[in-house]
Design a protein around this motif. Structure first.
Motif, short mmCIF file in Angstrom:
data_model
loop_
_atom_site.label_atom_id
_atom_site.label_comp_id
_atom_site.label_asym_id
_atom_site.label_seq_id
_atom_site.Cartn_x
_atom_site.Cartn_y
_atom_site.Cartn_z
N THR A 174 36.20 75.03 -9.76
CA THR A 174 36.07 74.09 -8.65
C THR A 174 35.80 74.86 -7.37
O THR A 174 36.44 75.89 -7.13
CB THR A 174 37.38 73.29 -8.47
N LEU A 175 34.82 74.38 -6.62
CA LEU A 175 34.61 74.96 -5.28
C LEU A 175 35.28 74.05 -4.28
O LEU A 175 35.10 72.84 -4.32
CB LEU A 175 33.12 75.06 -4.95
N MET A 176 36.09 74.65 -3.39
CA MET A 176 36.73 73.86 -2.35
C MET A 176 36.21 74.32 -0.99
O MET A 176 36.30 75.48 -0.65
CB MET A 176 38.25 74.08 -2.40
N GLY A 177 35.65 73.36 -0.26
CA GLY A 177 35.13 73.72 1.06
C GLY A 177 35.33 72.56 2.00
O GLY A 177 36.12 71.66 1.72
N SER A 178 34.59 72.60 3.12
CA SER A 178 34.66 71.43 3.99
C SER A 178 33.25 71.00 4.31
O SER A 178 32.34 71.83 4.40
CB SER A 178 35.44 71.76 5.26
N THR A 179 33.08 69.71 4.46
CA THR A 179 31.75 69.19 4.76
C THR A 179 31.39 69.63 6.16
O THR A 179 32.24 70.15 6.90
CB THR A 179 31.72 67.65 4.74
N MET A 180 30.12 69.37 6.51
CA MET A 180 29.71 69.81 7.85
C MET A 180 30.43 69.01 8.93
O MET A 180 30.40 69.37 10.10
CB MET A 180 28.19 69.75 8.02
N PHE A 181 31.09 67.94 8.51
CA PHE A 181 31.83 67.17 9.51
C PHE A 181 33.31 67.51 9.49
O PHE A 181 34.13 66.83 10.09
CB PHE A 181 31.60 65.67 9.28
N GLY A 182 33.65 68.57 8.74
CA GLY A 182 35.01 69.07 8.79
C GLY A 182 35.97 68.41 7.80
O GLY A 182 37.17 68.61 7.88
N VAL A 183 35.44 67.63 6.87
CA VAL A 183 36.29 66.97 5.90
C VAL A 183 36.37 67.84 4.65
O VAL A 183 35.37 68.39 4.22
CB VAL A 183 35.71 65.59 5.52
N MET A 184 37.57 67.97 4.08
CA MET A 184 37.71 68.77 2.88
C MET A 184 36.92 68.17 1.73
O MET A 184 36.86 66.96 1.57
CB MET A 184 39.20 68.83 2.51
N SER A 185 36.31 69.07 0.93
CA SER A 185 35.49 68.53 -0.15
C SER A 185 35.57 69.45 -1.36
O SER A 185 35.70 70.67 -1.23
CB SER A 185 34.06 68.33 0.34
N LEU A 186 35.54 68.84 -2.56
CA LEU A 186 35.68 69.58 -3.81
C LEU A 186 34.49 69.27 -4.70
O LEU A 186 33.91 68.20 -4.63
CB LEU A 186 36.93 69.14 -4.58
N ARG A 187 34.13 70.23 -5.54
CA ARG A 187 33.11 69.92 -6.53
C ARG A 187 33.29 70.84 -7.72
O ARG A 187 33.56 72.03 -7.57
CB ARG A 187 31.72 70.09 -5.93
N ASN A 188 33.13 70.28 -8.90
CA ASN A 188 33.30 71.05 -10.13
C ASN A 188 31.95 71.58 -10.62
O ASN A 188 30.93 70.90 -10.53
CB ASN A 188 33.92 70.19 -11.23
N PHE A 189 32.02 72.78 -11.14
CA PHE A 189 30.81 73.39 -11.69
C PHE A 189 31.12 74.03 -13.02
O PHE A 189 32.26 74.43 -13.29
CB PHE A 189 30.28 74.48 -10.75
N GLU A 190 30.05 74.20 -13.82
CA GLU A 190 30.19 74.96 -15.06
C GLU A 190 29.52 76.31 -14.87
O GLU A 190 28.38 76.38 -14.41
CB GLU A 190 29.52 74.21 -16.22
N VAL A 191 30.23 77.35 -15.18
CA VAL A 191 29.66 78.70 -15.03
C VAL A 191 28.69 78.94 -16.19
O VAL A 191 29.08 78.91 -17.35
CB VAL A 191 30.76 79.77 -15.05
N VAL A 192 27.40 79.14 -15.86
CA VAL A 192 26.41 79.35 -16.94
C VAL A 192 25.91 80.78 -17.00
O VAL A 192 25.25 81.17 -17.95
CB VAL A 192 25.21 78.39 -16.81
N GLY A 193 26.23 81.59 -15.96
CA GLY A 193 25.75 82.98 -16.01
C GLY A 193 26.40 83.82 -14.93
O GLY A 193 27.04 83.30 -14.00
N THR A 194 26.27 85.13 -15.08
CA THR A 194 26.74 86.03 -14.02
C THR A 194 25.58 86.92 -13.59
O THR A 194 24.68 87.21 -14.38
CB THR A 194 27.90 86.93 -14.49
N VAL A 195 25.65 87.32 -12.33
CA VAL A 195 24.56 88.14 -11.78
C VAL A 195 25.10 89.36 -11.05
O VAL A 195 26.22 89.33 -10.53
CB VAL A 195 23.69 87.34 -10.78
#
Ligand SMILES: Nc1ncnc2c1ncn2[C@@H]1O[C@H](COP(=O)(O)OP(=O)(O)OP(=O)(O)O)[C@@H](O)[C@H]1O
Ligand SMILES: [Mg+2]
Lengths: 423, 233
Positions: A174-195
């Motif tokens: 899960t990535l946890m950040g804040s939107t450009m308007f300062g609201v906390m936001s989460l999103r899930n991702f699947e790791v498909v590769g490393t670089v």
């Protein structure tokens, strides 16, 4: 007279052999060094352009003020129409949006509770739309494990981060950040590769996700924080880019509106411009250094030659050449030596570069230990500048040496010639 | 009839600064040299012969008095003007030959003409004439180190003569030569003097040279002690 001088030079080994040899090697070294520096500079520019600067970059004036901080909340808003207009007005450029953002990477355990958390530097790039950005970032070469994202919700981690948080392909994060308007936001991702890029700044903590996903996550559907522009042939041409940037800013940027767009050349971003000009200066000062050192060496050889040719110069003064004429003919000899030395030296320098480029120089270790961005294999780049720098160095050194040594002529007492020539 | 003068020396003196004041190497010199003369300065070592040749050759300036050479006031010439006078009208022959070692006979003789910026065909003709005067046609391509002393001095004479100067100054030209070679170059110079009318002024203590001179000027302690015309020769 010129023919006469040339004959004289080449019948006397002392006059040509070492001077030409010295000029030749210094020119060759100078040509090679300049080509080396140019190679490094260009590699640095290419690498910086790819990953962090573009050839030019369009951001809001406010964003530009604190460019390094990547304040995506200062993004350009509602500019879709303008964006289309810019693309049409500057067809020589290709335009790509990217978002740089900071986030917290959260790895859940089997119960969905936080297991590990780590700070990451996110880069949102168009990974699924076209292959251009994938090529530019050389993602295929950088891929260590897995594959590139093919659809929404897939993410790449830097190999180092993946190792640190012990994540495997297919795991979800899960990535946890804040939107450009300062609201906390989460999103899930699947790791498909490393670089792994071999660039510490990126390898330390980068995650790469598709632009659309991050736009959603940061609520940036109507905003663009950074627009990267590249000349279509991918060659950084400072002159063309300066023209374009000046034109763009004159037309679209408004000093009084901090949310108006501003186009920054690579040279305008951070300290890049001054670093690059440092390399230019290093070439110049190395050339000056060479002129002085080689000039002094040739000066001494000229003095020795002057002793050997003492009676020759004396007789010439007696026969009726003025001191100026004798001095000028010494300079002429130096010029001839210089020209020949330069021709041979340039040829030798080109040969050096050619041989060097067969293998190149592996900078991957160096790159890992610094924040400089340059490609892993360094090649020399022979350009007119390398050849001109080398040639001027050789000619000036040769002339300087003779100009100094030749002043001995002016100390010669004409009234003593008879006596000197008797012995 | 008054013959044309190539050099006029009036009340000339030459002083060299030394530790204890000036040393007068030449004093009260009054001499006139006519066109076509074949004359010599003789006298013991240190009597001032070379010093006088230097001044006549515009290599040095007198300390007092006047010296006119080929219409030019030597004491008034600057470095450039003096060079020009030497290049155009004076020839020098030295005790040592002072040929340019990297150039061959032809090129050594050609050199003074290059300074005069003469065109190629004319230059070639004059060089070949000069080589013929001194009889070195078979050595044209030789370098000085392949020549005997006598041959070198002949090249030096050709080099001095090639531009057909009006005045040739020769400082002890036979000092390094054996008598056979000395006579050979003296004959050569005498012939050139007769054929071209060139004025020669020597400095010498060599009896062989003295026997060729038509006028002998003796210097003693920097002063002219005698000035005689020799009838026989
Ligand atoms: N540059 C000088 N400085 C001081 N004294 C000098 C200088 N040149 C010549 N003299 C002195 O002037 C005098 C004349 O010298 P000069 O060379 O003319 O003699 P010379 O007659 O040619 O002698 P030689 O036969 O030995 O060649 C000598 O006593 C010499 O020491
Ligand atoms: Mg003398």
């Amino acid at each position: 007279m010129l023919k006469f001088l040339i004959k004289g030079i080449f019948r006397d080994r002392h006059r040509w052999f070492f001077p030409i040899l010295i000029v030749m090697f210094s020119v060759a070294i100078m040509v090679f060094f300049s080509a080396f520096i140019s190679g490094f500079q260009l590699s640095y520019i290419r690498q910086s352009a790819r990953f962090s600067n573009g050839h030019t970059k369009v951001v809001s004036r406010a964003y530009a003020e604190v460019l390094e901080m990547k304040h995506y909340d200062l993004a350009l808003m509602d500019i879709d129409d303008e964006f289309e207009e810019w693309k049409a007005e500057y067809p020589q450029l290709e335009w790509f949006e990217r978002i740089n953002f900071g986030a917290l990477l959260d790895v859940p355990d089997e119960f969905g509770e936080t297991e590990t958390q780590v700070d990451v530097a996110g880069m949102a790039v168009d990974l699924t739309g076209s292959s251009k950005e994938i090529e530019r970032l050389q993602l295929k070469q950088a891929l260590r494990k897995g594959r590139l994202p093919r659809e929404s919700g897939e993410i790449l981690l830097s190999d180092l981060v993946a190792d640190k948080i012990e994540i495997s392909l297919g795991d979800s994060i899960t990535l946890m950040g804040s939107t450009m308007f300062g609201v906390m936001s989460l999103r899930n991702f699947e790791v498909v590769g490393t670089v792994e890029f071999g660039i510490p700044a990126l390898d330390r903590g980068a995650v790469l996700a598709d632009l659309e996903d991050i736009r959603e996550m940061l609520d940036m559907q109507d905003a663009k924080s950074e627009i990267f522009c590249y000349l279509k042939d991918e060659e950084y041409n400072l002159k063309t880019l300066t023209q374009i940037a000046n034109d763009f800013n004159r037309r679209y940027s408004d000093e009084d509106d901090e949310f108006s767009p501003l186009m920054l050349r690579l040279h305008d971003q951070g300290s890049l411009g001054s670093i690059l000009s440092l390399y230019d200066h290093s070439q110049f000062w190395m050339s000056i250094g060479f002129i002085v050192i080689i000039g002094i060496v040739l000066w001494n050889m000229g003095l020795l030659n002057g002793i050997r040719r003492y009676s020759e110069n004396g007789i010439r003064l007696a026969i009726g050449e003025s001191k100026d004429q004798v001095y000028a003919s010494l300079l002429m000899e130096a010029l001839i030596i210089g020209i020949i030395g330069c021709i041979l030296g340039v040829a030798l320098g080109i040969l050096f570069c050619h041989l060097f480029n067969k293998v190149g120089m592996d900078l991957s270790l160096y790159n890992k230990s610094t924040n400089m961005m340059s490609e892993n294999i360094l090649y020399t780049v022979l350009n007119a500048r390398a050849i001109i720098t080398g040639t001027l160095t050789g000619l000036f050194a040769s002339l300087l040496g003779s100009a100094l040594a030749g002043t001995a002529i002016y100390k010669r007492e004409i009234s003593q010639l008879f006596k000197e020539l008797e012995t | 009839m008054m013959k044309e003068k190539v050099a006029i020396v009036k009340n000339m003196g030459k002083a060299f600064p030394t530790g204890e004041g000036d040393f007068w190497a030449l004093k009260h010199i009054n001499l006139q040299f006519e066109r076509g003369e074949f004359c010599g300065l003789v006298g013991p070592s240190g009597s001032g012969k070379t010093t006088l040749l230097n001044i006549l050759g515009s290599l040095d300036k007198p300390s007092e008095g006047e010296v006119e050479v080929l219409g030019k006031q030597v004491h008034r010439l600057n470095h450039k003007q003096a060079s020009k006078l030497r290049a155009a009208k004076l020839g020098f022959i030295f005790q040592t030959y002072n040929l340019l070692p990297v150039y061959n006979v032809y090129e050594n003789i050609e050199f003074p003409l290059l300074l005069l910026k003469m065109d190629g065909a004319k230059r070639d003709r004059m060089v070949r004439d000069a080589i013929e005067w001194v009889g070195l046609e078979d050595k044209i391509k030789s370098r000085p180190n392949q020549l005997s002393g006598g041959q070198c001095q002949r090249v030096a004479i050709a080099r001095a003569m090639v531009k057909r100067p009006e005045l040739v100054l020769a400082d002890e030209p036979t000092a390094n030569l054996d008598s056979e070679n000395s006579y050979m170059i003296l004959d050569t110079m005498q012939n050139l003097n007769k054929e071209l009318g060139t004025t020669f002024i020597f400095s010498t203590h060599d009896q062989k040279v003295i026997s060729y001179l038509r006028r002998i000027i003796t210097l003693t302690d920097g002063e002219v002690s005698s000035d005689d015309i020799q009838i026989s020769s």
